[in-house]
Design an enzyme around this catalytic site. Sequence first.
Site, PDB file in Angstrom:
ATOM      1  N   LYS A 108       0.903  -1.137   0.213  1.00 45.55           N
ATOM      2  CA  LYS A 108       0.245   0.015   0.107  1.00 45.55           C
ATOM      3  C   LYS A 108       0.882   1.341   0.240  1.00 45.55           C
ATOM      4  O   LYS A 108       1.678   1.151   0.190  1.00 45.55           O
ATOM      5  CB  LYS A 108      -0.620  -0.335   1.575  1.00 45.55           C
ATOM      6  CG  LYS A 108      -2.266   0.170   0.972  1.00 45.55           C
ATOM      7  CD  LYS A 108      -3.375   0.151   2.040  1.00 45.55           C
ATOM      8  CE  LYS A 108      -4.559   0.128   2.765  1.00 45.55           C
ATOM      9  NZ  LYS A 108      -5.356   0.153   3.260  1.00 45.55           N
TER      10      LYS A 108
HETATM   11  O1  G3P Z   1      -9.141   1.374   4.175  1.00 42.40           O
HETATM   12  C1  G3P Z   1      -8.837   2.177   4.511  1.00 42.40           C
HETATM   13  C2  G3P Z   1      -9.500   3.015   5.646  1.00 42.40           C
HETATM   14  O2  G3P Z   1      -9.370   1.764   7.435  1.00 42.40           O
HETATM   15  C3  G3P Z   1     -10.234   3.747   6.464  1.00 42.40           C
HETATM   16  O3  G3P Z   1     -11.309   3.861   7.290  1.00 42.40           O
HETATM   17  O4  G3P Z   1     -13.315   5.361   8.742  1.00 42.40           O
HETATM   18  O5  G3P Z   1     -11.041   5.001   9.330  1.00 42.40           O
HETATM   19  O6  G3P Z   1     -12.218   6.007   6.885  1.00 42.40           O
HETATM   20  P1  G3P Z   1     -11.796   4.746   8.055  1.00 42.40           P
END
Ligand code: G3P
Length: 217
Positions: free
Chosen positions: A83
């Site tokens: 990533k």
């Molecule tokens: O893979 C990206 C994810 O972990 C982000 O999620 O909910 O932190 O925006 P969030």
Amino acid sequence: MKFFADTAEIDEIVALAETGMVDGVTTNPSLIMKSGRDILEVTKEICQLVDGPVSAEVVSTDAEAMIAEGRKLAKIAENIAIKVPLTWDGLKACKTLTTEGNMVNVTLCFSANQALLAAKAGATFISPFVGRLDDINLDGLELIADIRTIYDNYDFQTQILAASARTVNHISQCALIGADVVTAPPSVIRKLADHVLTDKGLDTFMKDWAKTGQKIL
Ligand code: G3P
């Protein structure tokens, strides 16, 4: 549509994998921090649990260091997807790492133009963050639709990996739009099976069956 579990918690991955609904895993520095585990150890453990792509994120911001970190992460297992963030240095690292035969997931995507650049850089996956756009009153699902249109216009092979999916509606809408993958916390994926009428109907079936006094086994 593939489901990736967005977590570095081993027990959550094991439990969800038993349902057959884990096609891969995504992690990031925040999820690694939350797990309290060493990134190399926990990523190796996840790669042994899941056959599909496991995203592990570099933590440098300059291309040369990202490439070096990416090469080290790729040595963990065959199913590692490196990533990198959607910056010019990340795009440069993506080009080099994909040319070397690695899967690369370009993350922190918030615009169609960014997604266009990632596809041109040869990304295996693009991770547009649906929930974080919604958080600032923009339309994360509209971005998924725009990327789908652009990628189809030019037959880009980069897979749309809808990320930051917070609700079951995010998942169904991403499927309707045609995202290739959605990554979500296991708790959100589990909610996909929930429906009050299913529960009600099963309860009625069980009560009526009990009245027959019969058994199948
Ligand atoms: O893979 C990206 C994810 O972990 C982000 O999620 O909910 O932190 O925006 P969030």
